[in-house]
Design a protein around this motif. Structure first.
Motif, PDB file in Angstrom:
ATOM      1  N   ARG A 145       0.830  -1.204   0.000  1.00 13.79           N
ATOM      2  CA  ARG A 145       0.000   0.000   0.000  1.00 13.79           C
ATOM      3  C   ARG A 145       0.865   1.255   0.000  1.00 13.79           C
TER       4      ARG A 145
ATOM      5  N   PRO B 206     -15.780  10.052  -4.395  1.00 12.96           N
ATOM      6  CA  PRO B 206     -15.258   8.724  -4.017  1.00 12.96           C
ATOM      7  C   PRO B 206     -16.274   7.621  -4.284  1.00 12.96           C
ATOM      8  N   ASN B 207     -17.564   7.885  -4.029  1.00 10.67           N
ATOM      9  CA  ASN B 207     -18.571   6.839  -4.266  1.00 10.67           C
ATOM     10  C   ASN B 207     -18.659   6.461  -5.739  1.00 10.67           C
TER      11      ASN B 207
ATOM     12  N   THR C  40     -15.905   4.099  -6.373  1.00  8.11           N
ATOM     13  CA  THR C  40     -16.205   2.778  -5.796  1.00  8.11           C
ATOM     14  C   THR C  40     -17.099   1.973  -6.747  1.00  8.11           C
TER      15      THR C  40
ATOM     16  N   ASP D  37      -9.754   0.361  -5.792  1.00  7.24           N
ATOM     17  CA  ASP D  37     -10.187   0.294  -4.400  1.00  7.24           C
ATOM     18  C   ASP D  37      -9.276   1.108  -3.477  1.00  7.24           C
ATOM     19  N   LEU D  38      -8.041   1.338  -3.942  1.00  4.83           N
ATOM     20  CA  LEU D  38      -7.134   2.166  -3.141  1.00  4.83           C
ATOM     21  C   LEU D  38      -7.420   3.650  -3.357  1.00  4.83           C
TER      22      LEU D  38
ATOM     23  N   ASP E  40     -10.572   5.227  -3.937  1.00  3.16           N
ATOM     24  CA  ASP E  40     -11.767   5.833  -3.338  1.00  3.16           C
ATOM     25  C   ASP E  40     -11.520   6.307  -1.900  1.00  3.16           C
ATOM     26  N   GLY E  41     -10.856   5.434  -1.131  1.00  2.00           N
ATOM     27  CA  GLY E  41     -10.561   5.805   0.264  1.00  2.00           C
ATOM     28  C   GLY E  41      -9.600   6.978   0.342  1.00  2.00           C
ATOM     29  N   THR E  42      -8.597   6.955  -0.565  1.00  2.00           N
ATOM     30  CA  THR E  42      -7.620   8.058  -0.588  1.00  2.00           C
ATOM     31  C   THR E  42      -8.334   9.369  -0.913  1.00  2.00           C
TER      32      THR E  42
ATOM     33  N   ALA F 163     -11.488  10.047  -0.423  1.00  2.00           N
ATOM     34  CA  ALA F 163     -12.351  10.432   0.699  1.00  2.00           C
ATOM     35  C   ALA F 163     -11.527  11.103   1.791  1.00  2.00           C
ATOM     36  N   ARG F 164     -10.356  10.519   2.080  1.00  3.19           N
ATOM     37  CA  ARG F 164      -9.518  11.099   3.145  1.00  3.19           C
ATOM     38  C   ARG F 164      -8.980  12.467   2.742  1.00  3.19           C
TER      39      ARG F 164
ATOM     40  N   GLY G 270     -13.633  13.861   3.595  1.00  2.00           N
ATOM     41  CA  GLY G 270     -15.042  13.443   3.520  1.00  2.00           C
ATOM     42  C   GLY G 270     -15.278  11.959   3.645  1.00  2.00           C
ATOM     43  N   SER G 271     -14.463  11.239   4.447  1.00  2.00           N
ATOM     44  CA  SER G 271     -14.756   9.822   4.686  1.00  2.00           C
ATOM     45  C   SER G 271     -16.135   9.730   5.319  1.00  2.00           C
TER      46      SER G 271
ATOM     47  N   GLY H 150     -19.932   5.680   2.695  1.00  4.52           N
ATOM     48  CA  GLY H 150     -18.814   5.325   1.810  1.00  4.52           C
ATOM     49  C   GLY H 150     -18.136   4.031   2.269  1.00  4.52           C
ATOM     50  N   ALA H 151     -17.922   3.905   3.579  1.00  6.13           N
ATOM     51  CA  ALA H 151     -17.293   2.691   4.122  1.00  6.13           C
ATOM     52  C   ALA H 151     -18.178   1.473   3.863  1.00  6.13           C
TER      53      ALA H 151
ATOM     54  N   ASP I 248     -18.139   0.705   0.063  1.00  7.76           N
ATOM     55  CA  ASP I 248     -16.851   0.118  -0.320  1.00  7.76           C
ATOM     56  C   ASP I 248     -16.831  -1.374   0.029  1.00  7.76           C
TER      57      ASP I 248
HETATM   58  N1  LIG Z   1     -16.606   5.694  -1.395  1.00  9.82           N
HETATM   59  C1  LIG Z   1     -15.850   5.646  -0.295  1.00  9.82           C
HETATM   60  C2  LIG Z   1     -14.849   4.696  -0.148  1.00  9.82           C
HETATM   61  C3  LIG Z   1     -14.099   4.676   1.004  1.00  9.82           C
HETATM   62  N2  LIG Z   1     -14.336   5.594   1.980  1.00  9.82           N
HETATM   63  C4  LIG Z   1     -13.536   5.593   3.216  1.00  9.82           C
HETATM   64  O1  LIG Z   1     -12.259   4.985   3.003  1.00  9.82           O
HETATM   65  C5  LIG Z   1     -12.142   3.776   3.750  1.00  9.82           C
HETATM   66  C6  LIG Z   1     -11.536   2.680   2.918  1.00  9.82           C
HETATM   67  O2  LIG Z   1     -10.349   3.136   2.377  1.00  9.82           O
HETATM   68  P1  LIG Z   1      -9.567   2.283   1.267  1.00  9.82           P
HETATM   69  O3  LIG Z   1      -8.418   3.131   0.874  1.00  9.82           O
HETATM   70  O4  LIG Z   1      -9.148   1.021   1.929  1.00  9.82           O
HETATM   71  O5  LIG Z   1     -10.525   2.081   0.168  1.00  9.82           O
HETATM   72  C7  LIG Z   1     -13.563   3.432   4.193  1.00  9.82           C
HETATM   73  O6  LIG Z   1     -13.557   2.726   5.403  1.00  9.82           O
HETATM   74  C8  LIG Z   1     -14.194   4.812   4.336  1.00  9.82           C
HETATM   75  O7  LIG Z   1     -13.827   5.391   5.556  1.00  9.82           O
HETATM   76  C9  LIG Z   1     -15.327   6.546   1.821  1.00  9.82           C
HETATM   77  O8  LIG Z   1     -15.565   7.390   2.709  1.00  9.82           O
HETATM   78  N3  LIG Z   1     -16.076   6.559   0.678  1.00  9.82           N
END
Ligand SMILES: Nc1ccn([C@@H]2O[C@H](COP(=O)(O)O)[C@@H](O)[C@H]2O)c(=O)n1
Ligand SMILES: CCCCCCCC/C=C\CCCCCCCC(=O)OC[C@H](COP(=O)(O)O[C@@H]1[C@H](O)[C@H](OP(=O)(O)O)[C@@H](O)[C@H](O)[C@H]1O)OC(=O)CCCCCCC/C=C\CCCCCCCC
Ligand code: MG
Ligand code: MG
Length: 206
Positions: free
Chosen positions: A10, A31-32, A35, A69-70, A72-74, A76-77, A81-82, A86-87, A90
């Motif tokens: 990672r 991010p969504n 995903t 998959d790497l 979307d989380g990036t 969001a962070r 806006g995580s 989204g979690a 994902d």
């Molecule tokens: N659409 C999304 C996707 C992910 N998240 C946030 O990221 C975390 C996962 O991160 P990865 O880098 O492992 O994909 C997930 O738990 C969410 O907190 C999000 O907010 N929206």
């Protein structure tokens, strides 16, 4: 060991992923959306190519889209806006994608009359789903379950290498990979259940 591999891989990917994530955010992509698009791409690679015997193309397309998959989380962070949805999205889309990969592999092996391979693929499908379910249930009960030798990345890599090798002409590589994966996935279910059992004992004793 699996955790060390994931963390190192990672970290290596971060340098590539961050500029892409920044550009997508600047372009107004959410991010969504990434995903969902990543999942649709995996479905196309697995069902449109892998299931029809185009293993090399299928494995490469699945790899490219699984790696989003790497992203979307990036994203969001980076955007601060995580979100809980989204979690949830994902993790749920991961199950859709994984089911398509192992369903496609089982289907293709059935068309090849390789029923040992079909059995292994179905065990991988069920055991992989259980690995994730045990973690989700534990987390729903307020515990952690971040352990196991065959988490999602390892499972995809094993089936991917097997599929690629068979696609390149190495007979039985996919079947061997699937039986290996079936074994390590079942072992991972055991590891996760033991981990949760120990936590539940501690909590129960408090
Ligand atoms: N659409 C999304 C996707 C992910 N998240 C946030 O990221 C975390 C996962 O991160 P990865 O880098 O492992 O994909 C997930 O738990 C969410 O907190 C999000 O907010 N929206
Ligand atoms: C073409 C095959 C040849 C092999 C070459 C492969 C080249 C690949 C290049 C590099 C590999 C880099 C690996 C990247 C390592 C990323 C490390 C990492 O941290 O990944 C985790 C990341 C995020 O996970 P999430 O937090 O979003 O998801 C969690 C996960 O779903 C949990 O599941 P569990 O482990 O419990 O089962 C859930 O519990 C949790 O809720 C959830 O949040 O995610 C990834 O998973 C990214 C995976 C990318 C790995 C791509 C490798 C793909 C390789 C081959 C696939 C080919 C498939 C073959 C199909 C064959 C068709 C015939
Ligand atoms: Mg993700
Ligand atoms: Mg995911």
């Amino acid at each position: 060991m699996a955790k060390i591999f994931q963390v190192t891989a990672r970290a290596g990917m971060t340098r590539v992923v961050e500029p892409i994530a920044r550009a997508l955010l600047r372009a107004g992509v959410s991010p969504n959306a990434v995903t969902v698009t990543g999942t649709v791409g995996v479905l196309v690679g697995a069902l449109g190519f892998g299931a029809r015997g185009h293993l090399v193309a299928g494995a490469l397309i699945v790899t490219v889209f699984a790696l989003t998959d790497l992203l979307d989380g990036t994203m969001a962070r980076m955007s601060g806006g995580s979100t809980r949805f989204g979690a949830f999205l994902d993790s749920s889309m991961d199950r859709v994608a994984d089911s398509a990969v192992f369903g496609a592999v089982a289907y293709w092996l059935a068309t090849e009359h390789d029923y040992s391979g079909v059995a292994a693929a179905l065990i991988c499908l069920a055991a992989g789903g259980l690995v994730s379910y045990v973690k989700a249930r534990a987390e729903g009960l307020g515990m952690t379950c971040n352990v196991g030798i065959a988490e999602r990345t390892e499972r995809l890599l094993i089936v991917g290498v097997g599929g690629l090798l068979t696609g390149l002409g190495v007979r039985h590589a996919l079947e061997i990979a699937l039986w290996l994966l079936a074994a390590v996935s079942i072992f991972t279910v055991g590891q996760r259940m033991a981990h949760v059992y120990r936590q539940a004992q501690r909590v129960g004793a408090e």
